[in-house]
Design a protein around this motif. Structure first.
Motif, PDB file in Angstrom:
ATOM      1  N   CYS A 183       3.415  -0.033   2.639  1.00 26.55           N
ATOM      2  CA  CYS A 183       3.790   0.874   3.580  1.00 26.55           C
ATOM      3  C   CYS A 183       2.696   0.690   4.422  1.00 26.55           C
ATOM      4  O   CYS A 183       2.594   1.150   5.513  1.00 26.55           O
ATOM      5  CB  CYS A 183       3.746   2.283   2.658  1.00 26.55           C
ATOM      6  N   ARG A 184       1.380  -0.034   3.943  1.00 29.81           N
ATOM      7  CA  ARG A 184       0.335   0.068   5.189  1.00 29.81           C
ATOM      8  C   ARG A 184      -0.067  -1.766   5.152  1.00 29.81           C
ATOM      9  O   ARG A 184      -0.001  -2.368   4.048  1.00 29.81           O
ATOM     10  CB  ARG A 184      -0.863   0.842   4.568  1.00 29.81           C
ATOM     11  N   SER A 214       6.737  -5.603   3.845  1.00 36.93           N
ATOM     12  CA  SER A 214       7.412  -4.670   4.184  1.00 36.93           C
ATOM     13  C   SER A 214       8.637  -4.539   2.882  1.00 36.93           C
ATOM     14  O   SER A 214       9.165  -3.717   2.581  1.00 36.93           O
ATOM     15  CB  SER A 214       8.109  -4.486   5.408  1.00 36.93           C
ATOM     16  N   GLY A 220       8.652   0.903   8.754  1.00 41.50           N
ATOM     17  CA  GLY A 220       8.260   1.356   7.438  1.00 41.50           C
ATOM     18  C   GLY A 220       6.784   0.838   7.118  1.00 41.50           C
ATOM     19  O   GLY A 220       6.416   1.437   6.060  1.00 41.50           O
ATOM     20  N   VAL A 221       6.147   0.192   8.151  1.00 46.78           N
ATOM     21  CA  VAL A 221       4.695  -0.400   7.566  1.00 46.78           C
ATOM     22  C   VAL A 221       3.824   0.148   8.488  1.00 46.78           C
ATOM     23  O   VAL A 221       3.926  -0.084  10.034  1.00 46.78           O
ATOM     24  CB  VAL A 221       4.663  -1.899   7.658  1.00 46.78           C
ATOM     25  N   GLU A 222       2.718   1.001   8.432  1.00 39.73           N
ATOM     26  CA  GLU A 222       1.723   1.370   9.389  1.00 39.73           C
ATOM     27  C   GLU A 222       0.727   0.188   9.395  1.00 39.73           C
ATOM     28  O   GLU A 222      -0.087  -0.232   8.455  1.00 39.73           O
ATOM     29  CB  GLU A 222       1.058   2.759   8.596  1.00 39.73           C
ATOM     30  N   ASP A 235      -0.743   0.473  -2.107  1.00 31.60           N
ATOM     31  CA  ASP A 235       0.539   0.274  -1.068  1.00 31.60           C
ATOM     32  C   ASP A 235       0.029  -0.356   0.054  1.00 31.60           C
ATOM     33  O   ASP A 235       0.721  -0.430   1.342  1.00 31.60           O
ATOM     34  CB  ASP A 235       1.111   1.549  -0.721  1.00 31.60           C
TER      35      ASP A 235
END
Length: 445
Positions: free
Chosen positions: A411-412, A406, A427-429, A379
């Motif tokens: 997610c990252r 995204s 929604g994205v670190e 991810d």
């Protein structure tokens, strides 16, 4: 007004011009490639006064759509009145299919279209049109090999296709169709027609085994737009790239899918180069590259195998081998990750050709993952350029890339800490790193 005959010799390999014949070309050194050219040049006895136009009074050329969104993207918004477009590609790649679809669309819209074919018969073109379900009462077909006679029929046409420039000839120049002098003369005749009638003219060009458009390089300088149509024979997908464009950017890329009913634009390009299947295999990293203004998720795969030979092999497909070797040197010198005893193989999934420097970070971490046999998180996507000092540099339009990641469920995102515009993407670190060594510490936990 008297006429003077100018005799000169042009090389069939490099296109250079010489005033005297010799067995060897003085420019490229090829033997037996100089061909005679005769140009009837009128001697001017008087000059007409020139009337320059004010810049503010110059009108902009008219644009109109082609019917294919991906083609309009590469053209910069559509066809331009009075322009000359050269489309080159391998035999059977779909050049004639693409243009016949465009002609059908314009014919249905009421535009008078003339399709000039110097290679195929009328029955062959009609058979392709039937397969593509091409319609349009304003679409006319002319199969002839003399460009002057063909363009005389196109007096009322508002869109003209010449297929191909190497198959037609001009009566004013000697030699067979496809020779240097004939290709240049046919191209110049089409340019004069387009400017005089203010209509778009599309030329279809052959390419050499090296992938360059056949004929003199001068031809590419003469036309307004040069497009290259390419694709793998085993794949149904085709890529249209702009090499030269006086009316738009050359960074845009058009993606098409070939089917029984012709070419259709690809709606989701990222799906071509990323399977979307989560995998825990080492040597796989996800990056986001830019093709023009379009972000694409690219899957980078690396494989490292121990070798008993003193000279390990470096093989790359879809990316430059020199870039792989450079990053291996940076990993060894700056990060202590050695690869001298391993053969390294790199592949970009889907046949994508990556030239974006922002692929450095995912490529480097994929190499580390393969050498250490440690899988990366599925991810996690990566964007960044790696310098020789081991630092991670920011990439242009990173925010646009992360938004595309995204959308596809990542997610990252691993980016450079020097990024300035890093507004939050829902929604994205965002994980910011300064160096490649620090990035290794993040992904190898």
């Amino acid at each position: 007004m008297a006429k003077a005959s100018l005799v000169r010799y042009r090389c069939g390999e490099c296109g250079s011009v010489s005033l005297s014949w010799s067995g060897k070309c003085p420019s490229c050194g090829s033997w037996g490639t100089l061909y005679e050219e005769r140009e009837e040049k009128e001697k001017k006895t008087s000059f007409k006064p020139l009337a320059p136009a004010a810049l503010d009074e110059v009108t902009f050329p008219e644009r109109f759509p082609s019917g294919l969104s991906e083609l309009d993207r590469v053209l910069g918004g559509g066809w331009v009145a009075g322009s000359v477009v050269l489309i080159g590609g391998e035999p059977g790649i779909g050049k004639s299919t693409l243009l016949l679809q465009v002609c059908s669309f314009l014919g249905e819209k009421g535009t008078d279209v003339l399709y000039i074919s110097g290679e195929e018969s009328a029955a062959q073109v009609a058979l392709r049109a039937k397969r593509l379900e091409a319609r349009g009462g304003n679409l006319r077909l002319l199969c002839h090999d003399d460009i002057d006679e063909a363009l005389s029929v196109a007096a009322d046409a508002r869109f003209v296709v010449v297929d191909s420039v190497q198959a037609l000839r001009s009566a004013d120049v000697g030699g067979w169709p496809g020779t240097i002098s004939q290709v240049r003369a046919v191209t110049q005749r089409c340019i004069d027609f387009a400017k005089e009638k203010n209509v778009p003219v599309v030329l279809v060009g052959h390419i050499t085994k090296e992938g360059q458009i056949a004929g003199p390089k001068l031809m590419e300088h003469m036309v307004d737009v040069v497009l290259l149509f390419s694709g793998e024979r085993t794949s149904s997908y085709r890529v249209l790239r702009g090499v030269k464009n006086r009316y738009g950017s050359t960074d845009e890329v058009g993606l098409f899918e070939m089917s029984e009913r012709g070419l259709s634009p690809v709606v989701d390009p990222s799906s071509l180069y990323w399977s979307g299947v989560e995998s825990s295999v080492s040597g796989v990293a996800m990056g986001v590259v830019l093709e023009g203004s379009r972000p694409l998720v690219a899957e980078i795969q690396c494989l490292a195998c121990p070798t008993p030979f003193p000279y390990p092999k470096r093989t790359a497909r879809g990316i430059e081998t020199s870039r792989v070797q450079l990053l291996l040197a940076v990993l060894e010198r700056r990060c202590g990750c050695f690869s001298r005893t391993h053969d390294v193989y790199v592949n970009v999934v889907g046949g994508l050709q990556v030239r974006d420097p922002a692929v450095d970070l995912p490529l480097a971490l994929a190499l580390v993952s393969a050498l250490k046999d440690v899988p990366l998180r599925p991810d996690l996507c990566m964007v960044g350029e790696v310098g020789l000092a081991g630092e991670v540099r920011p990439a242009p339009r990173t925010h646009l890339r992360i938004r595309e990641a995204s959308r596809l469920g990542f997610c990252r995102a691993l980016v450079s800490s020097a990024e300035r515009d890093m507004s939050r993407v829902e929604g994205v670190e965002i994980i910011a790193v300064k160096s490649l060594r620090e990035a290794m510490g993040v992904v190898m936990r």
